[in-house]
Each structure stands twice: as structure tokens, then as C-alpha cells.
Design a protein around this motif. Structure first.
Motif, PDB file in Angstrom:
ATOM      1  N   UNK A 290      31.312  23.120  41.584  1.00 50.82           N
ATOM      2  CA  UNK A 290      30.852  21.777  41.514  1.00 50.82           C
ATOM      3  C   UNK A 290      31.008  21.001  42.711  1.00 50.82           C
ATOM      4  N   UNK A 291      32.347  21.213  43.354  1.00 52.45           N
ATOM      5  CA  UNK A 291      32.644  20.402  44.339  1.00 52.45           C
ATOM      6  C   UNK A 291      31.793  21.214  45.475  1.00 52.45           C
ATOM      7  N   UNK A 292      31.704  22.277  45.709  1.00 50.33           N
ATOM      8  CA  UNK A 292      31.132  22.979  46.830  1.00 50.33           C
ATOM      9  C   UNK A 292      29.454  22.391  46.819  1.00 50.33           C
ATOM     10  N   UNK A 293      28.933  22.396  45.620  1.00 47.60           N
ATOM     11  CA  UNK A 293      27.379  22.205  45.452  1.00 47.60           C
ATOM     12  C   UNK A 293      27.160  20.780  45.724  1.00 47.60           C
ATOM     13  N   UNK A 294      27.896  20.066  44.757  1.00 41.49           N
ATOM     14  CA  UNK A 294      27.409  18.710  44.494  1.00 41.49           C
ATOM     15  C   UNK A 294      28.341  17.655  45.628  1.00 41.49           C
ATOM     16  N   UNK A 295      29.315  18.000  46.291  1.00 33.67           N
ATOM     17  CA  UNK A 295      29.969  16.937  46.981  1.00 33.67           C
ATOM     18  C   UNK A 295      29.578  17.328  48.548  1.00 33.67           C
ATOM     19  N   UNK A 296      28.662  18.247  48.580  1.00 32.92           N
ATOM     20  CA  UNK A 296      28.087  18.632  50.065  1.00 32.92           C
ATOM     21  C   UNK A 296      27.065  17.315  50.547  1.00 32.92           C
ATOM     22  N   UNK A 297      26.119  16.975  49.700  1.00 34.60           N
ATOM     23  CA  UNK A 297      25.358  16.097  50.119  1.00 34.60           C
ATOM     24  C   UNK A 297      26.090  14.680  50.451  1.00 34.60           C
ATOM     25  N   UNK A 298      27.021  14.082  49.455  1.00 35.40           N
ATOM     26  CA  UNK A 298      27.708  12.861  50.134  1.00 35.40           C
ATOM     27  C   UNK A 298      28.587  13.098  51.345  1.00 35.40           C
ATOM     28  N   UNK A 299      29.280  14.217  51.419  1.00 33.66           N
ATOM     29  CA  UNK A 299      29.939  14.711  52.749  1.00 33.66           C
ATOM     30  C   UNK A 299      29.073  14.522  53.808  1.00 33.66           C
ATOM     31  N   UNK A 300      28.127  15.248  53.806  1.00 31.63           N
ATOM     32  CA  UNK A 300      27.186  15.251  54.917  1.00 31.63           C
ATOM     33  C   UNK A 300      26.779  13.685  55.212  1.00 31.63           C
ATOM     34  N   UNK A 301      26.432  13.008  54.196  1.00 22.17           N
ATOM     35  CA  UNK A 301      26.097  11.516  54.474  1.00 22.17           C
ATOM     36  C   UNK A 301      27.241  10.799  55.163  1.00 22.17           C
ATOM     37  N   UNK A 302      28.188  11.149  54.595  1.00 20.37           N
ATOM     38  CA  UNK A 302      29.489  10.346  55.407  1.00 20.37           C
ATOM     39  C   UNK A 302      29.541  10.800  56.761  1.00 20.37           C
TER      40      UNK A 302
END
Ligand SMILES: Nc1ncnc2c1ncn2[C@@H]1O[C@H](COP(=O)(O)OP(=O)(O)OP(=O)(O)O)[C@@H](O)[C@H]1O
Ligand SMILES: [Mg+2]
Length: 509
Positions: A290-302
């Protein structure tokens, strides 16, 4: 011209020689030198090893147990047989002695009442030959002169004695006799009886005991062997399964024979621990995925926001807004991380140790009290449909249950519009305690109802609203921990979430 052979080209190197020899099973001279010849000591060692290998089965605990059982059984049977045999023999001998003694007293009586002639008459009347079927009599003078009787030779000693037929002068008689010799008046009277019955009894008893011993020890051996083999098979099955688990396959389970014995109960316990372990490892894996897939977008945004802020600050532009946005994003990522870890921790079941009895009705009241102003602010209405005096006792972690109720109320507040009516109700039966949060909002379509429990899953229409998509996953994890069920249903209109908790929920993992 002298031809010089070049060593480097003509000579074959040692490694090549070794390779050639090994390939053909030839021992090189060097190997012969270095290889120790088979000394007598090493032969003994090899023999010992082979012997140990051959009798390796003797080291199995099941076999040892069976052998011990067999040995104990044999010893106990031997002792019991010996006691029975001796007791039987003593009893029969005592009876024979008693009958001889009775007859002796009777003869003495005749003598004192009627005199020696009556005794002689009686002796002669009873002295039928052969005496095996009757009693042996011998009446003699104190000097040893025979007066009457059917025994040719008179026993010389007073008291109890055992003779064979030959000693008593009974030609061709190999039977054994028991005699009592005593005084009757001035004369010597010997009375005796054949011990043939005793000898026969001994023979019968011995042979029966021998056969019984043989049959029962065989049976004990076979039964012991059967159980040892069965136990070994089960232990081998368990050992195989543990090997597979050791290699990383957490889906393997120990075989359970359903005999219901201690091995089975141990296997069941290990299996239930493995279930737990597998579940924990899987949920950890799930968290990582989950972390790998779903936190990728907010991290990219950051990353993009910070990069933009950096670029703008380099040219002297104020970056306060970008930094605020980055802070918000970082907070959201942090919240998601915390929620994911919290779910994983709850799913691992560690908090079961903190289970205590509490009142579910009071938890619902607290949640309703806290959320009343929030609901008002959203122009919604919160109704509590629980009788004021009702208590709903249950066992669990009060704080987690409060969190669960709050998540459901928050969902109704956030995902439903103005004028929504949110109703809290609760009740109990013999086996369950339940509560329901129902709203009159847009509801969740039937095909989506299972999916919303997945981590980070949100309905399409909610993508733009605030939230992580972990609220219902947490609800499910908390309910599972309390042996509860979460059912999403159509409230016509809106969503009705019913959570029911089984009363007999174990407090251990
Ligand atoms: N009462 C409700 N009415 C309508 N839709 C709902 C309701 N509750 C949940 N949902 C839908 O289910 C989705 C998953 O809900 P969940 O609580 O897991 O996440 P969230 O509310 O979006 O975020 P979070 O609770 O983590 O802040 C929501 O995004 C929403 O689309
Ligand atoms: Mg939510």
C-alpha cells in the motif's frame, strides 16, 4: 645443435593431471602418498557408524517408549504369574496336609476309644492297594515291626515328609507322596497321600501361564510396535511440515489426526500460531505494498511542490504558499503512515491483552456528545435512538471501539451533504451486542461495499474530498479484533453500517 625443450609448453601442469585422473577414478601418486590407507581403527569406525545407522530407529522416542512399555508389561506379568503359581501350590498342599491331619486325628480317636485292634482293622480295611487312589497307612511297633498298612517301607522320622514311590518300596511307582508320622499309643502311625494332583496342577498352571505370557507379551510387543510406528509417522509428518515452514512457506500446516491426543492439541496450537503469523506477515506485506503504491502520488506531489518552491526562492519570489502546501501534504502523508501502522498493529492482535469490560451504550453517548456541535455546523442532525437507562456490557478495548464509532460518524458527516439525518441505535441479544450508524446521504453502491474496506480505497466521487481512505479499514480491523462483523446496507436512502460483536470473543490471540 642442442634442442632445448621448453618446459612451459611441453610439461603438463599438475591441475590437468589431477583433472584427468579424477575423471577416470585413478589415484595419482601424490594422492596415494597423501591419502591415508584404511587403518584397522578407521574400519572399526566405519563399522560402528554403519551399525548406528542400522539401529537408528532405536533412538526414536516412540520406539523407546514402546520397548519400555513392553518390558514393563513383561516384568509385571512375570511377577503376577509367579505370585499366582506359588499361592495356588501352597493352597493345594495345605489342603492335602489338612486331610492327612484330619485322618490322623480320627485314627487316634479310634485307638483311644476301641484299642489297637480297631485301628488295625481300620488300617486294613482302608489299606487297599494300590494306595494312589486312597491313603497310605503304615502302623508299626516302636521297634519298626510292621503291624498293618499298604506301604511296604515305614517312614522313620516323626512329622511331615515327602517321599517318592521307590523310597516307600512301591515298585514301579514314580509318584510323589506326602506323609505324616506320629505316635498312636505306643505304636508309630504313618499316614500319607499322593501329590499327583498337585504335580498335575503345577504342570497345567505352568503351561497355561507360559502360553498366556507368550501370547500377551507378543500382543504387547505388536501393540507397542503399532503405536510406535503410528506416532513416528505423525512426528515425521510434523517434522516435514516444519521443514517446509522453515523454508519460508507460511501456508503449510502441521497435520492433525483428529485423535484428539496431546500431539494433536500441540499441532493445533502451533497451527493457530502459524495462522496468526501468516496473517501478520501478510498484513505487513500489504502495508508495504500500500505504501509503495498509494503514497507514491502524494510523495511526488510533495517533491514537485518543494522543487517549485526552491526554484521560486532562487529568483527571489516569496514561497510561503508553496511551503504551506508542502506542510499540508507532509501532514497528510504522516497521517496516512500512522493510520496504516495503527491498522497493522491492531490486526496483529497485540491489544487483546488490554481487553476489559465496558458499556457500549456509554461509548455511543460519548461519541454523540462530542460530534453534536460538528453535525450542527454541517446543518445535519444526529439522533440517538438508545433508551437512556440501557447498558450494553461487552468486553474489549474501549478506546478502540470509540475510535470505530467516531470513524463511522465522521464518514456520515463528511460524505453526506446538508440536512442529512444521522441515527445512532444499539441493542443486544444472547450472543451479540450491536450498534448501527445510519445516514440519509448518498450511500455506497452495492458493488463497492466490499471494496471500501480495502486500505486507501475511496469512491470516485470522494477523490476530491479530504481523507485517506483508511477509515473503514480501521473500522474492520477493530471489529475483527473484537470478533465483530461490519455490515454495510442500503438505508433507503443512505448508508446503514451495523457492527455486531460476539459475546464469547477470546481475549487471547
Ligand atoms: N456514510 C457514507 N456515505 C457515503 N459514502 C461513504 C460513507 N462512508 C464511507 N463512504 C465512502 O467510502 C470510502 C471509504 O471510506 P473510509 O472511511 O475508508 O475513507 P475516507 O472517509 O475517505 O477517509 P478517512 O476516513 O481515512 O479520512 C469513502 O471515501 C467514501 O467514498
Ligand atoms: Mg472515513
Amino acid at each position: 645443435m642442442a634442442v632445448q625443450a621448453d618446459n612451459s609448453t611441453l610439461s603438463v601442469n599438475q591441475a590437468q593431471v589431477d583433472e584427468f585422473c579424477v575423471g577416470r577414478g585413478i589415484t595419482t601418486p601424490d594422492q596415494e602418498k597423501s591419502a591415508p590407507s584404511m587403518q584397522p581403527d578407521s574400519r572399526v569406525e566405519v563399522f560402528r557408524k554403519r551399525l548406528f545407522d542400522r539401529f537408528d530407529w532405536l533412538r526414536r522416542s516412540a520406539v523407546r517408549l514402546a520397548l519400555l512399555f513392553w518390558l514393563l508389561f513383561t516384568v509385571c506379568f512375570g511377577i503376577a504369574a509367579y505370585v499366582v503359581y506359588e499361592t495356588l501350590q501352597d493352597r493345594v498342599l495345605a489342603r492335602i496336609d489338612q486331610s492327612i491331619a484330619d485322618r490322623f486325628v480320627e485314627t487316634q480317636d479310634v485307638f483311644y476309644r476301641e484299642g489297637i485292634d480297631a485301628v488295625v482293622k481300620m488300617a486294613e480295611a482302608r489299606s487297599t492297594s494300590p494306595m494312589t487312589s486312597s491313603m497310605g497307612f503304615h502302623l508299626s511297633t516302636p521297634q519298626g515291626e510292621r503291624i498293618a498298612g499298604n506301604v511296604p517301607v515305614c517312614p522313620t522320622e516323626y512329622g511331615w515328609e515327602i517321599f517318592d514311590g521307590q523310597t516307600l518300596g512301591l515298585v514301579g511307582d514314580n509318584s510323589v507322596y506326602r506323609f505324616y508320622t506320629g505316635k498312636v499309643g505306643g505304636n508309630v502311625l504313618s499316614l500319607g497321600k499322593s501329590l499327583d494332583a498337585l504335580v498335575e496342577l503345577r504342570t497345567i498352571a505352568l503351561s497355561s501361564l507360559m502360553w498366556t505370557a507368550l501370547a500377551s507379551t507378543m500382543l504387547a510387543f505388536l501393540t507397542g510396535g503399532f503405536f510406535a510406528r503410528r506416532t513416528h509417522k505423525r512426528v515425521a509428518g510434523i517434522s516435514r511440515a516444519l521443514d517446509i515452514i522453515g523454508q519460508g512457506d507460511l501456508t503449510a500446516r502441521l497435520p492433525v489426526s483428529y485423535a484428539g491426543d496431546d500431539i494433536d492439541s500441540l499441532s493445533e496450537k502451533i497451527n493457530s500460531s502459524l495462522n496468526r503469523l501468516e496473517y501478520t506477515v501478510n498484513s505487513m506485506r500489504q502495508v508495504s505494498t500500500d505504501i509503495a503504491h498509494d503514497l507514491k502520488t502524494p510523495l511526488n506531489r510533495l517533491y514537485i511542490t518543494i522543487e517549485e518552491a526552491a526554484n521560486r526562492s532562487r529568483v527571489g519570489v516569496c514561497v510561503g504558499d508553496e511551503l504551506d502546501g508542502a506542510l499540508e501534504e507532509a501532514k497528510a502523508i504522516n497521517a496516512t503512515f500512522e493510520a496504516l501502522l495503527r491498522i497493522a498493529q491492531i490486526e496483529a492482535g497485540a491489544r487483546k491483552s488490554q481487553f476489559k469490560p465496558f458499556d457500549l451504550a456509554s461509548v455511543l453517548d460519548t461519541a454523540a456528545e462530542v460530534y453534536a456541535p460538528v453535525v450542527d455546523e454541517q446543518c445535519q442532525e444526529l439522533r440517538v435512538d438508545i433508551p437512556g437507562h440501557q447498558t450494553l456490557p461487552m468486553l474489549g478495548d474501549r478506546n478502540l471501539i470509540l475510535q470505530l464509532v467516531v470513524n463511522l460518524i465522521e464518514n456520515a458527516v463528511h460524505h453526506c451533504g446538508d440536512d442529512t439525518v444521522i441515527t445512532l441505535s444499539a441493542g443486544e441479544s444472547d450472543r451479540y451486542v450491536w450498534f448501527r450508524v445510519a445516514d440519509t446521504g448518498p450511500g455506497i453502491p452495492d458493488p463497492e461495499r466490499e471494496k471500501v474496506f480495502q486500505r486507501l480505497y475511496r469512491l470516485e466521487r470522494s477523490r476530491t474530498t479530504k481523507g485517506t481512505g483508511l477509515g473503514l479499514s480501521l473500522v474492520k480491523a477493530i471489529a475483527d479484533l473484537h470478533c465483530g462483523k461490519v455490515i454495510l446496507a442500503d438505508n433507503k436512502p443512505g448508508l446503514a453500517v451495523t457492527v455486531s460483536f460476539a459475546r464469547n470473543c477470546p481475549t487471547e490471540c
